[in-house]
Scaffold this active site. Structure first.
Site, PDB file in Angstrom:
ATOM      1  N   ARG A 229      46.421 116.530  24.932  1.00  0.00           N
ATOM      2  CA  ARG A 229      45.576 117.340  24.067  1.00  0.00           C
ATOM      3  C   ARG A 229      46.337 117.691  22.795  1.00  0.00           C
ATOM      4  NH1 ARG A 229      42.013 115.736  26.570  1.00  0.00           N
ATOM      5  NH2 ARG A 229      40.360 116.815  27.700  1.00  0.00           N
TER       6      ARG A 229
ATOM      7  N   HIS B 249      40.846 109.742  20.108  1.00  0.00           N
ATOM      8  CA  HIS B 249      40.645 110.292  21.463  1.00  0.00           C
ATOM      9  C   HIS B 249      39.840 109.293  22.313  1.00  0.00           C
ATOM     10  CE1 HIS B 249      40.450 114.206  23.939  1.00  0.00           C
ATOM     11  NE2 HIS B 249      40.451 113.154  24.738  1.00  0.00           N
TER      12      HIS B 249
ATOM     13  N   GLU C 203      40.927 118.039  16.205  1.00  0.00           N
ATOM     14  CA  GLU C 203      40.507 116.677  15.852  1.00  0.00           C
ATOM     15  C   GLU C 203      39.020 116.585  15.518  1.00  0.00           C
ATOM     16  OE1 GLU C 203      41.940 115.006  19.469  1.00  0.00           O
ATOM     17  OE2 GLU C 203      40.032 115.139  20.493  1.00  0.00           O
TER      18      GLU C 203
HETATM   19  P1  NAI Z   1      46.854 116.530  36.377  1.00  0.00           P
HETATM   20  O1  NAI Z   1      46.278 117.900  36.569  1.00  0.00           O
HETATM   21  O2  NAI Z   1      46.781 115.540  37.474  1.00  0.00           O
HETATM   22  O3  NAI Z   1      48.414 116.673  35.982  1.00  0.00           O
HETATM   23  C1  NAI Z   1      48.893 117.580  35.039  1.00  0.00           C
HETATM   24  C2  NAI Z   1      50.339 117.887  35.411  1.00  0.00           C
HETATM   25  O4  NAI Z   1      50.901 118.672  34.361  1.00  0.00           O
HETATM   26  C3  NAI Z   1      50.470 118.687  36.712  1.00  0.00           C
HETATM   27  O5  NAI Z   1      51.390 118.066  37.576  1.00  0.00           O
HETATM   28  C4  NAI Z   1      50.991 120.034  36.230  1.00  0.00           C
HETATM   29  O6  NAI Z   1      51.842 120.686  37.179  1.00  0.00           O
HETATM   30  C5  NAI Z   1      51.752 119.621  34.982  1.00  0.00           C
HETATM   31  N1  NAI Z   1      52.050 120.702  34.061  1.00  0.00           N
HETATM   32  C6  NAI Z   1      51.366 121.854  33.846  1.00  0.00           C
HETATM   33  N2  NAI Z   1      52.012 122.605  32.935  1.00  0.00           N
HETATM   34  C7  NAI Z   1      53.114 121.897  32.562  1.00  0.00           C
HETATM   35  C8  NAI Z   1      54.166 122.161  31.653  1.00  0.00           C
HETATM   36  N3  NAI Z   1      54.235 123.293  30.949  1.00  0.00           N
HETATM   37  N4  NAI Z   1      55.141 121.242  31.508  1.00  0.00           N
HETATM   38  C9  NAI Z   1      55.115 120.084  32.246  1.00  0.00           C
HETATM   39  N5  NAI Z   1      54.140 119.798  33.134  1.00  0.00           N
HETATM   40  C10 NAI Z   1      53.138 120.694  33.277  1.00  0.00           C
HETATM   41  O7  NAI Z   1      46.187 115.973  35.053  1.00  0.00           O
HETATM   42  P2  NAI Z   1      46.007 114.461  34.608  1.00  0.00           P
HETATM   43  O8  NAI Z   1      44.788 113.897  35.235  1.00  0.00           O
HETATM   44  O9  NAI Z   1      47.285 113.750  34.790  1.00  0.00           O
HETATM   45  O10 NAI Z   1      45.693 114.639  33.043  1.00  0.00           O
HETATM   46  C11 NAI Z   1      46.649 115.195  32.150  1.00  0.00           C
HETATM   47  C12 NAI Z   1      45.957 115.578  30.858  1.00  0.00           C
HETATM   48  O11 NAI Z   1      45.540 114.382  30.202  1.00  0.00           O
HETATM   49  C13 NAI Z   1      44.648 116.370  31.058  1.00  0.00           C
HETATM   50  O12 NAI Z   1      44.905 117.762  31.119  1.00  0.00           O
HETATM   51  C14 NAI Z   1      43.819 116.013  29.847  1.00  0.00           C
HETATM   52  O13 NAI Z   1      43.961 117.011  28.869  1.00  0.00           O
HETATM   53  C15 NAI Z   1      44.454 114.721  29.334  1.00  0.00           C
HETATM   54  N6  NAI Z   1      43.498 113.618  29.347  1.00  0.00           N
HETATM   55  C16 NAI Z   1      43.289 112.933  28.172  1.00  0.00           C
HETATM   56  C17 NAI Z   1      42.390 111.871  28.125  1.00  0.00           C
HETATM   57  C18 NAI Z   1      42.178 111.107  26.863  1.00  0.00           C
HETATM   58  O14 NAI Z   1      41.176 110.355  26.747  1.00  0.00           O
HETATM   59  N7  NAI Z   1      43.048 111.200  25.872  1.00  0.00           N
HETATM   60  C19 NAI Z   1      41.613 111.485  29.307  1.00  0.00           C
HETATM   61  C20 NAI Z   1      41.944 112.235  30.502  1.00  0.00           C
HETATM   62  C21 NAI Z   1      42.845 113.271  30.492  1.00  0.00           C
END
Ligand code: NAI
Length: 334
Positions: free
Chosen positions: A233, A301, A262
């Site tokens: 994000r 995005h 964005e």
């Molecule tokens: P997820 O929930 O499986 O993993 C997120 C991880 O980040 C968790 O392990 C959590 O403990 C960790 N985390 C939380 N705070 C943190 C910090 N301060 N420092 C380091 N790690 C931290 O989420 P997932 O599915 O892996 O997605 C990650 C992000 O990707 C989503 O939140 C979303 O914003 C973004 N995303 C972007 C897309 C795009 O089209 N560009 C599509 C899908 C997701």
């Protein structure tokens, strides 16, 4: 039930029209993002489905007194006012698994563009220029990848990085030591990841705690010449600090699928008719400066945007609605 879908593209419409579940319900499909004006056309809406560009605020929710469920067609849900939803007992559900490989693949599309100057070479060859001057890249093999957030997407990126022969460091407040051992990566403190990685990739959620996780102070501790990749994000990175990091040469380049504010770039035509605060307009200018840099690759995005992922998003969203209608909600986030 009355179900309204917003931000539906032409390619998604046939999928919705074919759905057996939706045949039993009254549906409205809008290509646009939600707006107060459009919501006023559907005051009896009970289920709302949006994508990430619809900022669902308290003002929007006020217009929908019968709303029971918001089914966002995304993993992230920071575009929805969860506090108001909780107070109103509106369930919010997301699509947690649809594109971990999809987003991870796009992460590597950005990394490889920058590491091999594909974006610069493409522009040159379209002009008939086949010179190699300034196009020398670097190998990924043997380099260190720093993954911030080892959730679903981060873990896929780690596996791909291992496939390229990279060393992988990771940081996450919730460590998974077993997976670290099996996949062959190492959890390290945040500062150590920043100072030791050749490529830093963000895969954590955006929230009040992670706002500007990469700020001016932290950019100064990044290994000189590193690449910063953000497919998570925009708000995770302070845009001003990023520009300074690129100017000073601390960052060799950046691959960004997401930018702060964005949506303003998409809405530029409307800017003159809206009263945007100065701070947001400054961000817009900074984003434009980034867009024109040769060492920055920006995509709109679209990391989620593969055919397979979009089908999975729609399937899960319809399942989410069906489970809710059957009194067994799934994938709740509120
Ligand atoms: P997820 O929930 O499986 O993993 C997120 C991880 O980040 C968790 O392990 C959590 O403990 C960790 N985390 C939380 N705070 C943190 C910090 N301060 N420092 C380091 N790690 C931290 O989420 P997932 O599915 O892996 O997605 C990650 C992000 O990707 C989503 O939140 C979303 O914003 C973004 N995303 C972007 C897309 C795009 O089209 N560009 C599509 C899908 C997701």
């Amino acid at each position: 039930m009355k179900i309204a879908f917003f931000e539906v593209s032409q390619s998604e419409k046939p999928f919705l029209k074919k759905s057996k579940f939706l045949k039993d319900h009254e549906i409205e499909i809008f290509p646009e993002e939600i707006s107060l004006k459009l919501l006023k056309e559907i005051p009896d809406c009970e289920i709302l489905s949006t994508f990430i560009y619809s900022k669902v605020s308290a003002d929007h929710l006020k217009i929908l007194p019968k709303l029971q469920l918001i089914a966002t067609r995304s993993t992230g849900f920071d575009h929805i006012d969860l506090t108001t939803c909780r107070a109103r007992k509106i369930q919010v559900v997301n699509v947690p698994h649809y594109g971990e490989n999809t987003v991870a693949e796009h992460t590597f599309a950005l990394i490889l563009s920058l590491s091999r100057n594909v974006h610069k070479a493409y522009i040159r060859t379209t002009r008939g220029d086949f010179s190699l001057e300034g196009l020398q890249g670097f190998d990924l093999k043997g380099k260190t990848m720093g993954i911030i957030g080892t959730g679903r997407i981060g873990l896929h990126v780690i596996q791909m990085a291992k496939g390229f022969g990279m060393k992988v460091l990771a940081h996450d407040p919730q460590t998974q030591p077993f997976l670290a051992e099996v996949l062959g990566f190492e959890y390290v403190p945040f500062d150590c990841l920043l100072s030791s990685s050749d490529i830093i990739s963000l895969h954590c959620p955006y929230n009040v705690k992670t706002h500007h996780l990469i700020n001016e102070e932290r950019i100064k501790t990044i290994k000189k010449g590193a690449l910063l990749i953000n497919t998570a994000r925009g708000g995770l990175v302070d845009t001003h600090a990023l520009t300074q990091g690129l100017d000073s040469g601390i960052l060799r380049g950046a691959g960004l699928d997401v930018l702060e504010e964005e949506e303003m770039i998409k809405e530029e035509q409307e800017l003159l008719s809206k009263n945007y605060p100065e701070e947001k307009l400054r961000l817009l200018v900074q984003n434009h400066i980034l867009l024109h840099r040769e060492n920055v690759v920006i995509t709109p995005h679209m990391a989620f945007n593969s055919r397979e992922a979009l089908n999975r998003i729609l399937e899960t969203t319809l399942q989410n609605m069906e489970c809710f209608a059957n009194g067994k909600p799934q994938n709740g986030v509120s």
